[in-house]
Design a protein around this motif. Structure first.
Motif, short mmCIF file in Angstrom:
data_model
loop_
_atom_site.label_atom_id
_atom_site.label_comp_id
_atom_site.label_asym_id
_atom_site.label_seq_id
_atom_site.Cartn_x
_atom_site.Cartn_y
_atom_site.Cartn_z
N TYR A 7 -7.53 7.44 6.03
CA TYR A 7 -6.07 7.23 6.54
C TYR A 7 -5.33 6.08 5.51
N LYS A 8 -4.29 6.00 5.63
CA LYS A 8 -3.47 5.29 4.64
C LYS A 8 -2.77 4.10 5.47
N LEU A 9 -2.91 2.68 4.82
CA LEU A 9 -2.41 1.69 5.58
C LEU A 9 -1.58 0.87 4.31
N SER A 10 -0.23 0.68 4.86
CA SER A 10 0.39 0.14 3.90
C SER A 10 0.49 -1.49 4.34
N MET A 11 -0.04 -2.39 3.26
CA MET A 11 -0.14 -3.69 3.37
C MET A 11 1.09 -4.21 2.53
N LEU A 28 -7.96 4.01 3.34
CA LEU A 28 -9.24 3.58 4.03
C LEU A 28 -10.02 4.63 4.77
N GLY A 30 -12.54 3.79 7.86
CA GLY A 30 -12.68 2.91 8.39
C GLY A 30 -12.32 1.43 8.01
N LYS C 158 -1.75 0.78 13.20
CA LYS C 158 -2.95 0.79 12.57
C LYS C 158 -3.91 -0.53 12.40
N TYR C 159 -2.80 -1.64 12.20
CA TYR C 159 -3.46 -2.93 12.25
C TYR C 159 -4.07 -3.20 13.72
N MET C 162 -7.19 -1.43 14.10
CA MET C 162 -8.09 -1.88 13.17
C MET C 162 -8.83 -3.14 14.13
N ILE C 240 -2.81 -9.04 10.69
CA ILE C 240 -1.94 -9.72 11.10
C ILE C 240 -1.99 -9.58 12.70
#
Ligand code: SF4
Ligand code: SF4
Lengths: 365, 134, 344
Positions: A7-11, A28, A30, C158-159, C162, C240
Motif C-alpha cells: 500500500y501507499k503512504l504519503s509521508m 509499503l 506492512g 493508514k498511520y 499502523m 504521528i
C-alpha cells in the motif's frame, strides 16, 4: 489463501520529521519499504528566476534563503563565482575572515543535523542541547552582522565589515566550550546503545551508488570516498590550514552521523588556525559601484556543510546576470533516499531522511 | 558493556535537571540587540537626507517607495518614505547605500501585527508623529 | 485489622453517614459510591499533577523552566489546557466508522480505571482485596490494547492503523516477560493477593530479593504503557501519534487521561510489587506510598526525556530474545533459592 498487498503512504508534506515541506510517497509491505519517492516543490520560490532581474549585488540576499541554516556558505559560493567571473582579487584578510565564518556556520549546521536526527529518533532532549549550543554561534553572527540567519555578510570582493575585537573574543570563547559541547553529545547520544542500534547498519549507501548519484559532502565521505573541495580544489586560502577529512567505512546512518560529528572538531581546528594567522590589511577589494562582468560564463564550486555548492552564472555583459543556475547539494543528495530506504522499516526512513540532512529551502530553491 | 551508555545518558540529563536554566523570561527580560542588528523600522533623518533615492535603487526587492517633492526654494525634500516591511529582506543594503548616513534601524523587533497592511509604514510620517509627541 | 490513616478516615466517614441515615445498607451504598468517586478523583487529579510534573521535568532537563505563568509556579497550566481542549471543535473524519470511533476513548478509560480497584494504597485501604489481585491487574491492563486497535481501525487512517498494529505486537511481546517477572515475586510471597504481597515485604523489599525481576518488570511495564524508549505506538516522528492521529479536543484528552492513568498504575504496581508498597518508618503509610509512587514516576519521566525511541523489530527482539529467557532463568533461580531457604 492469505493474500498480501502493498500500500501507499504519503509521508508529508505536513509531517513532523520531513524537515519542512517534503512529501515522500512510501510503498509499503506492512512496515517494510518497497519504494520511497520524494516529491518536492512545496517550497519553490523561483529564486533562480528572481536572480535574473537583480544586479549582481542585489542577488546576494537571495542566496541566504537557499540553505537557510548555512547562509554563510551560500554567500561564499555566490561571491566566489562572481569574483571569478569579474576577475576580482580578494584580499588575504577577507579570505581568512570568510574561512572563519564559513567554518563556524558549518559547525552550526551540523549542530542542527545532530538535533534533528535526535528528535527524529524520539530523543527530544538530544535536540535541545545542540540547538542551545548553536545559539552561541548565532550570537556571534548577530554581533558580527546583525542577523541570526540571513547574514549577507560575505560580499562580492570581500566581507561586509572587519572582525571586531569583541567578535574575536566571542569566537575564542565558543571554541573553548566546543569540546565540552561535543562531549555532551557523545555522552547523551553517541554512547547511547539505543541510538547506536537505530543507526548502525541501516540505510547503507555504498561508495559506488553514492558516486553514481552524484552525492557530495559528508554523505559521500561517510561512504568512504575521500572527496572534499577544501582539499581537492582549494579555494579561499584553505590550503593554508592543516586539517583532516573524517571518513566513514560502510555508508550507513551511523557513519553519516559520526563523520559530521568529527567534522565539527576539524572545523574548530581550521578556525583556530585562521584566527591565529589572521593577516592585516583590507577586508574589501576595490569593486566598481556598478559591476558589469565581461561576457561569458563561469561555474564555481565550494564545499558547503551538505556538499558541493555550485553556482553557474552566465553573463551577457550587463549589470544583471543572464542566467544563474545553482547546484544545490540537498537536492541532489535527496535522490539517494529511495536506495537508502528500500528494504528497511518505517522507523529507518525517518533516520535516513535526517542523515541526508536536506534543507527544503535548498531542495526546492 | 551494554547499557553503560544508557546510564551515562541518565547522568547527563540529571546534571541538567539541577543545572542552570537558559530561559529568558521574555516580556519582563529582554535580550539587548547588538550594535549591528538590522530589524524593526527604518528611521529617516530628514535633516541629513538629500533625497537622492540611492537607497531605493539599492533595494533588491523594491521594498522602498519614495516620493520626492521640490519646494518653493527649489530644494528637494522627502514627502513620503514608504517602507513595505512585508517585502523587506532586512539585508541592510539601503542603509549602506545612503551617502550621508541618514538611515538607521530602530531595532524594535516586536513588529508583528495582525494585518498585512500594517506592515507598510511611512518613515516621514513617523517622524511627524514623534515630533508631535515630543 | 489495625488500619492506616486512610482506613481510620473512611471509618469515621462511615460512622458519620450511618449516624445521619440510620440505615446500615444505605450508608454502605453511599460509602461505595464515595469510594468509586474517590478513585476517579485520584485518577483525574493525578493526571493533572503528572502532566505538570512531566512538563516541568522535561523543561528542567532541557535547561528550560517549563510552564510557570498560569497560577503560582504554573500549577494551573494543565487546568487551562483542559479548558482549552474542551473548547475545541469536535472534528470527526468523514470516512471514520463513527460509532466505533466515538466510543473508543471512553472504552479505553474503563480498563485504566478498573485496575485501581485492587491497589492497596495504605494498610487496609484497598477497594476490593481480590485473592487473584495481581492476575486481575495483568488481565485488565492488557485490555487497553483492544481500544488502541479499535481506535486505529475505526479512524480509517493508514498511520492510525499502523499504530494499532504496532500496539498489538507490542502488548503481546511485553505481557509475557512481565508476567514471568511478576511470577517470581508471587513465588516469593506465596500469594496472588496484593495485600499479601505488600505484607510479605514488611521486612525486606522485593527489589532486594528479586533485582533481576525488577529490571525485567520495569522494562516491560514501559513497553506496556507505551512510554519512551518504547513509545512506538505513538511514535510522533514516524507515525504521528498512531491511533490518536484523528482524535482532537475532548476525545483526545480522554486518551491522554487514560495514558496518564496507566502511567500512575504502572508506578503503583512497581511500588506494590517491588518497593514495599506503603511500608516505611515514621511517616504514615499513605505518605510513604505517595513518595515512592512519585519517585517511580520521576524515574519513568527521566527515562523518557533521555532516550531515543527503539525500532519495532528491536523492541520485539529485546522482549522475546532477551527479557523472556532472563525471566525464565529468574524463575528457575527463584525456585532453587526458595528450596534452599526452606531446607536450611
Ligand atoms: S533592508 Fe534591504 S530589502 Fe529592506 S528596504 Fe533596505 S534594501 Fe530593501
Ligand atoms: S540614500 Fe540616504 S540621502 Fe538618499 S534618499 Fe535614501 S535616505 Fe535619503
Amino acid at each position: 489463501m492469505i493474500q498480501t498487498e502493498s500500500y501507499k503512504l504519503s509521508m508529508g508534506p505536513v509531517h513532523p520529521s520531513t524537515h519542512g515541506v517534503l512529501q515522500v510517497w512510501l510503498t509499503l509491505d506492512g512496515e517494510r519499504i518497497l519504494r520511497a519517492d520524494p516529491c518536492m516543490g512545496y517550497l519553490h520560490r523561483g529564486i533562480e528566476k528572481l536572480l535574473e532581474k537583480r544586479t549582481y549585488f542585489q542577488c546576494l540576499p537571495y542566496t541566504d534563503r537557499l540553505d537557510y541554516v548555512s547562509a554563510m556558505n551560500n554567500n561564499l559560493g555566490y561571491c566566489s563565482a562572481v569574483e571569478k567571473l569579474a576577475q576580482i582579487e580578494v584580499p588575504k584578510r577577507a579570505q581568512y575572515i570568510r574561512v572563519i565564518m564559513a567554518e563556524l556556520n558549518r559547525i552550526a549546521s551540523h549542530m542542527i543535523f545532530i538535533g534533528s536526527l535526535a528528535v527524529d529518533l524520539g530523543a527530544t532532549t538530544g535536540m535541545i542541547y545542540p540547538f542551545r549550543d548553536r545559539e552561541r554561534i548565532l550570537d556571534i553572527f548577530n554581533e558580527l552582522c546583525g542577523a541570526r540567519m540571513t547574514y549577507s555578510y560575505i560580499r562580492i570582493g570581500g566581507v561586509k565589515s572587519d572582525l571586531a575585537v569583541k567578535v574575536i573574543s566571542m569566537i575564542d570563547d565558543f571554541l573553548a566550550k566546543l569540546t565540552d559541547m561535543i562531549d555532551e553529545y557523545n555522552d547523551l547520544l553517541t554512547g547511547n546503545e539505543i541510538f547506536q542500534y537505530r543507526l548502525k547498519n541501516t540505510s547503507i549507501l555504498t561508495a559506488k551508488q553514492a558516486m553514481e548519484l552524484g552525492i557530495t559532502g559528508p554523505m559521500l565521505r561517510a561512504s568512504g570516498v575521500s572527496y572534499d573541495l577544501r582539499k581537492d580544489n582549494t579555494y579561499c586560502s584553505y590550503e593554508d590550514f592543516d586539517f583532516s577529512i573524517p571518513l566513514g567505512e560502510k555508508g550507513d546512518n551511523w557513519d553519516r552521523y559520526i563523520v559530521r560529528l568529527k567534522e565539527m572538531s576539524e572545523s574548530a581546528k581550521i578556525i583556530k588556525q585562521a584566527l591565529a594567522g589572521l593577516p592585516t590589511g583590507e577586508f574589501m577589494a576595490k569593486v566598481p559601484k556598478v559591476l558589469k562582468p565581461p561576457k561569458g560564463e563561469v561555474y564555481d564550486v565550494t564545499e558547503g556543510p551538505r556538499g558541493e555548492v555550485g553556482y553557474h552564472i552566465v553573463s551577457d555583459g550587463s549589470a544583471k546576470p543572464y542566467r544563474v543556475h545553482i547546484r544545490r547539494p540537498s537536492f541532489i543528495n535527496l535522490q539517494a533516499l529511495d536506495i537508502m530506504c528500500r528494504g528497511y522499516l518505517v522507523g529507518d526512513v525517518v533516520a535516513a531522511m535526517s542523515t541526508i540532512d536536506p534543507i527544503m529551502g535548498e531542495v526546492d530553491c | 558493556m551494554q547499557g553503560k551508555g544508557l546510564l551515562v545518558g541518565l547522568a547527563v540529563t540529571l546534571k541538567h535537571f539541577f543545572g542552570k536554566k537558559e530561559t529568558v523570561q521574555y516580556p519582563e527580560e529582554k535580550i539587548p540587540m547588538t550594535e549591528a542588528f538590522r530589524g524593526g523600522k527604518l528611521l529617516l533623518d530628514e535633516k541629513k537626507c538629500i533625497s537622492c533615492k540611492l537607497c531605493a535603487m539599492a533595494c533588491p526587492n523594491t521594498a522602498l517607495d519614495l516620493t520626492v517633492e521640490i519646494d518653493e526654494n527649489k530644494k528637494r525634500h522627502m514627502k513620503n518614505y514608504i517602507h513595505k516591511a512585508g517585502r523587506c529582506l532586512y539585508c541592510n543594503f539601503c542603509v549602506e547605500a545612503c551617502p550621508v548616513d541618514a538611515l538607521s534601524w530602530d531595532k524594535n523587533y516586536e513588529n508583528s501585527c495582525y494585518y498585512r497592511e500594517n506592515l507598510t509604514y511611512d518613515a516621514v510620517e513617523n517622524n511627524r508623529k514623534d515630533e508631535k509627541n515630543g | 485489622m489495625q488500619g492506616g490513616l486512610l482506613v481510620i478516615l473512611t471509618d469515621k466517614l462511615f460512622y458519620g453517614i450511618n449516624y445521619l441515615s440510620g440505615n446500615e445498607f444505605i450508608s454502605q451504598l453511599i460509602m461505595v459510591i464515595v469510594q468509586i468517586m474517590a478513585i476517579f478523583a485520584v485518577i483525574s487529579l493525578a493526571a493533572i499533577i503528572q502532566v505538570y510534573m512531566e512538563r516541568r521535568i522535561c523543561g528542567f532537563i532541557q535547561d528550560r523552566l517549563g510552564p510557570n505563568r498560569v497560577g503560582p509556579w504554573g500549577l494551573l497550566q494543565t487546568v487551562a489546557d483542559m479548558i482549552k481542549l474542551m473548547g475545541k471543535e469536535d472534528i470527526i473524519p468523514v470516512k471514520a466508522q463513527r460509532i466505533l470511533w466515538g466510543i473508543t476513548p471512553m472504552l479505553l478509560f474503563i480498563p485504566a480505571a478498573l485496575i485501581y480497584a485492587v491497589f492497596p494504597f495504605d494498610d487496609g485501604a484497598v477497594f476490593v482485596d481480590l485473592n487473584v489481585g495481581i492476575f486481575f491487574v495483568m488481565a485488565v491492563m492488557s485490555q487497553s490494547v483492544l481500544m488502541f486497535l479499535l481506535g486505529g481501525f475505526a479512524s480509517e487512517n493508514k498511520y492510525s492503523f499502523m499504530g494499532a498494529m504496532r500496539a498489538v505486537a507490542q502488548m503481546l511481546s511485553s505481557e509475557i516477560p512481565m508476567a514471568f517477572a511478576v511470577l517470581a515475586v508471587v513465588m516469593v510471597s506465596g500469594s496472588l493477593k496484593m495485600t499479601d504481597i505488600v505484607a510479605a515485604q514488611s521486612n525486606m523489599w522485593f527489589i532486594a530479593v528479586e533485582p533481576l525481576a525488577f529490571i525485567i518488570f520495569t522494562i516491560s511495564i514501559l513497553m506496556e504503557i507505551n512510554r519512551t524508549p518504547f513509545d512506538l505506538v505513538e511514535g510522533e516522528s514516524e507515525i504521528i501519534a498512531g491511533p490518536f492521529t484523528e482524535y482532537s479536543g475532548m476525545r483526545w484528552a480522554l486518551f491522554f487521561l487514560a495514558e496518564y492513568a496507566n502511567l500512575l498504575s504502572a508506578a503503583i504496581l512497581t511500588v506494590t510489587l517491588f518497593l514495599g508498597g506503603w511500608h516505611g518508618p515514621v511517616l504514615p503509610g499513605i505518605l510513604w506510598f505517595l513518595i515512592k509512587v512519585f519517585l517511580v514516576i520521576f524515574l519513568f519521566m527521566w527515562i523518557r526525556w533521555t532516550y531515543p525511541r527503539t525500532r519495532i523489530d528491536q523492541m520485539m527482539a529485546l522482549s522475546w530474545k532477551v527479557l523472556l529467557p532472563l525471566a525464565l532463568f529468574n524463575i528457575a533461580a527463584t525456585g532453587i533459592g526458595i528450596y534452599i531457604y526452606n531446607w536450611m
